[in-house]
Design a protein around this motif. Structure first.
Motif, PDB file in Angstrom:
ATOM      1  N   ARG A 116      77.356  -9.497   0.051  1.00 10.66           N
ATOM      2  CA  ARG A 116      78.059  -8.599  -0.866  1.00 10.66           C
ATOM      3  C   ARG A 116      78.517  -7.327  -0.150  1.00 10.66           C
ATOM      4  N   ASN A 161      81.884  -7.515   0.936  1.00 12.64           N
ATOM      5  CA  ASN A 161      82.818  -7.440  -0.190  1.00 12.64           C
ATOM      6  C   ASN A 161      83.827  -8.590  -0.225  1.00 12.64           C
ATOM      7  N   GLN A 186      85.154  -6.378  -4.816  1.00 11.65           N
ATOM      8  CA  GLN A 186      84.563  -5.582  -5.889  1.00 11.65           C
ATOM      9  C   GLN A 186      84.660  -4.091  -5.581  1.00 11.65           C
ATOM     10  N   TYR A 229      79.540  -1.388  -5.681  1.00  8.48           N
ATOM     11  CA  TYR A 229      78.773  -2.609  -5.435  1.00  8.48           C
ATOM     12  C   TYR A 229      78.206  -2.614  -4.018  1.00  8.48           C
ATOM     13  N   HIS A 232      75.377  -0.100  -3.819  1.00  7.50           N
ATOM     14  CA  HIS A 232      74.187  -0.674  -4.446  1.00  7.50           C
ATOM     15  C   HIS A 232      73.564  -1.733  -3.537  1.00  7.50           C
ATOM     16  N   ASP A 240      76.770 -11.075 -12.104  1.00  7.07           N
ATOM     17  CA  ASP A 240      78.141 -11.476 -11.807  1.00  7.07           C
ATOM     18  C   ASP A 240      78.150 -12.899 -11.277  1.00  7.07           C
ATOM     19  N   GLY A 274      73.926  -7.429 -10.918  1.00  2.00           N
ATOM     20  CA  GLY A 274      75.351  -7.138 -10.958  1.00  2.00           C
ATOM     21  C   GLY A 274      75.626  -6.273 -12.166  1.00  2.00           C
ATOM     22  N   THR A 316      74.070  -2.465 -11.162  1.00  2.00           N
ATOM     23  CA  THR A 316      74.437  -1.908  -9.867  1.00  2.00           C
ATOM     24  C   THR A 316      74.495  -0.381  -9.919  1.00  2.00           C
TER      25      THR A 316
END
Length: 450
Positions: free
Chosen positions: A303, A306, A310, A314, A317, A410, A418, A422
């Motif tokens: 994540r 990315n 997002q 995010y 977090h 998510d 999510g 977050t």
């Protein structure tokens, strides 16, 4: 046995020098700073109504802020407890959840949500706010007491809609009126479940439609004190084009309905008032074995890159989650306050308030179990607001395939936090099922209400 009331309020609007940072919407557009030499449209208030039950105080405190973090509530409890001879359950702090209020420490996390790393002003304002809350409760406790009767009515509003697409929207507007011997209202406590976002994204502090309604109610007569209790607003938004005109229109609609309802006595409420408070452990969907934590960490590393495009919070977090895992700072449940007041009468009235952003399905359930809005006022946003409180239909496997902001997950990585979690930072979303968040919330409130 008899009732008396005493009241107090104090302005809590920051100055640009003390804290210009605004809370709410920050996750949508980055850091937001109040503007203008007079940085508010209407002042923000801390309000307190003390209901004296045969000489015993019970206090409701309302704050025009987005969320009260656990750290502030836990610091306030011993200070408020020291002000009177009362139990912890005899006072409750609730936020109106205005999205044009000041940013505070911890939640929403100022760094994650607003990319704000220098927290000097936010920390000093949060500390000052704690002092103001103590001061306003102290003032209300020492203020002149008015002998009153209490009565209860329910009116309705229909400007809330279910933003999650579920088939129920909030309409009930409960109204408790403390009435002087001449029949005129001395204090009015009213509630409705709807996000205070009607003004939209602004650069002036403001309490949104609840604050406007309180001002209009207080302006409708002599020495009337108004206090708003936020209802189960987690998935309820106001319909209409968000801007100041909508804010004012909804405030006027609410005030008009409440004033009309309080114009004649409702059902009499009687003494004594019974109160209870507990902290409920809400389970997170996380297994803390080394193998599973390694898999969770790998998801957050992905994540960080990315791949889904997002928003940047995010990634902030994800870095925090990785740090927590690396430091062994993982938890399997979080605490949430659950508080109930019971008034006597034929029938009586129960006031049930939880921490967090309570979704409206809980209100549907509890009203069905405990006599509808005629017998039950229910809401969230009380004492500590550290997450949404979702029901099973917001969580996997029952939740929508596209994820759920209120549910905190998510579809890219449904096994990690999510959505709202977050910015109310957790490393996992809540557990669903018979041993999950819904069961824990229902079991706690049911025991208190029964």
């Amino acid at each position: 046995m008899s009732f008396k009331v005493s009241t107090a309020k104090a302005k809590i609007t920051p100055t640009l020098a003390s804290n210009p940072y605004m809370g709410g919407y920050g996750v949508q557009a980055g850091l937001r700073v109040a503007s203008s030499s007079t940085p508010y449209r209407e002042p923000l208030y801390a309000r307190c109504v003390v209901i004296w039950d045969d000489g015993n105080p019970n206090a409701i405190i309302s704050l025009d802020v987005l969320a009260l973090p656990r750290s502030m509530h836990q610091a306030l409890v011993p200070r408020l407890f020291a002000l009177a001879s009362w139990a912890k359950s005899d006072f409750v702090i609730q936020v109106t959840h205005t999205h044009n209020g000041p940013a505070l420490v911890d939640e929403l996390d100022p760094f994650i949500a607003y990319n704000l790393s220098d927290l000097t002003l936010i920390r000093s304002y949060s500390s000052w706010l704690e002092d103001q809350i103590v001061a306003v409760v102290k003032s209300a406790l020492s203020a002149a007491r008015t002998s009153v009767t209490l009565d209860y009515s329910v009116t309705s509003m229909n400007f809330a809609y279910n933003r999650a697409g579920l088939p129920y929207a909030e309409t009930a507007v409960p109204v408790i009126t403390a009435r002087k011997s001449n029949g005129q209202p001395r204090a009015i406590i009213f509630s409705y479940g709807c996000h205070p976002v009607s003004a939209g994204y602004q650069n002036l502090f403001d309490g949104d439609w609840p604050a406007g309604a309180c001002s209009a109610i207080e302006g409708s007569g002599t020495n009337i004190f108004a206090l708003f209790l936020q209802g189960p607003a987690g998935d309820q938004d106001p319909a209409g084009s968000r801007d100041w005109p909508l804010r004012d229109a909804l405030a006027d609609q609410m005030a008009t309905a409440v004033i009309a309802t309080a114009g004649s006595p409702g059902r009499t409420l009687t003494s004594p008032i019974y109160t209870s408070y507990q902290e409920v452990q809400l389970p997170l969907d996380i297994i803390t074995t080394p193998a599973n934590l390694a898999a969770v960490r790998a998801s957050y590393v992905t994540r960080m890159a990315n791949p889904e495009g997002q928003p940047s919070w995010y990634q902030r977090h994800a870095q925090l989650a990785i740090n927590k895992i690396d430091n062994g700072d993982t938890v399997t449940s979080v605490s949430n306050p659950s508080q109930v007041w019971k008034f006597g009468g034929s029938p009586g009235l129960s006031l049930a308030l939880t921490g967090g952003e309570l979704v409206s399905g809980y209100a549907v359930y509890f009203r069905g179990q405990f006599g509808g809005p005629a017998n039950l006022i229910i809401g969230g946003y009380a004492n500590e607001v550290c997450f949404y409180v979702p029901a099973n239909n917001f969580l996997p496997p029952l939740g929508p395939a596209f994820g759920s902001y209120e549910g905190g997950w998510d579809p890219d990585f449904p096994g990690i936090a999510g959505g709202n979690l977050t910015v109310y930072p957790q490393i996992a979303h809540f557990r669903a099922g018979s041993a999950g968040v819904e069961a824990a919330t229902i079991n706690a409130l049911t025991a208190q209400l029964s």
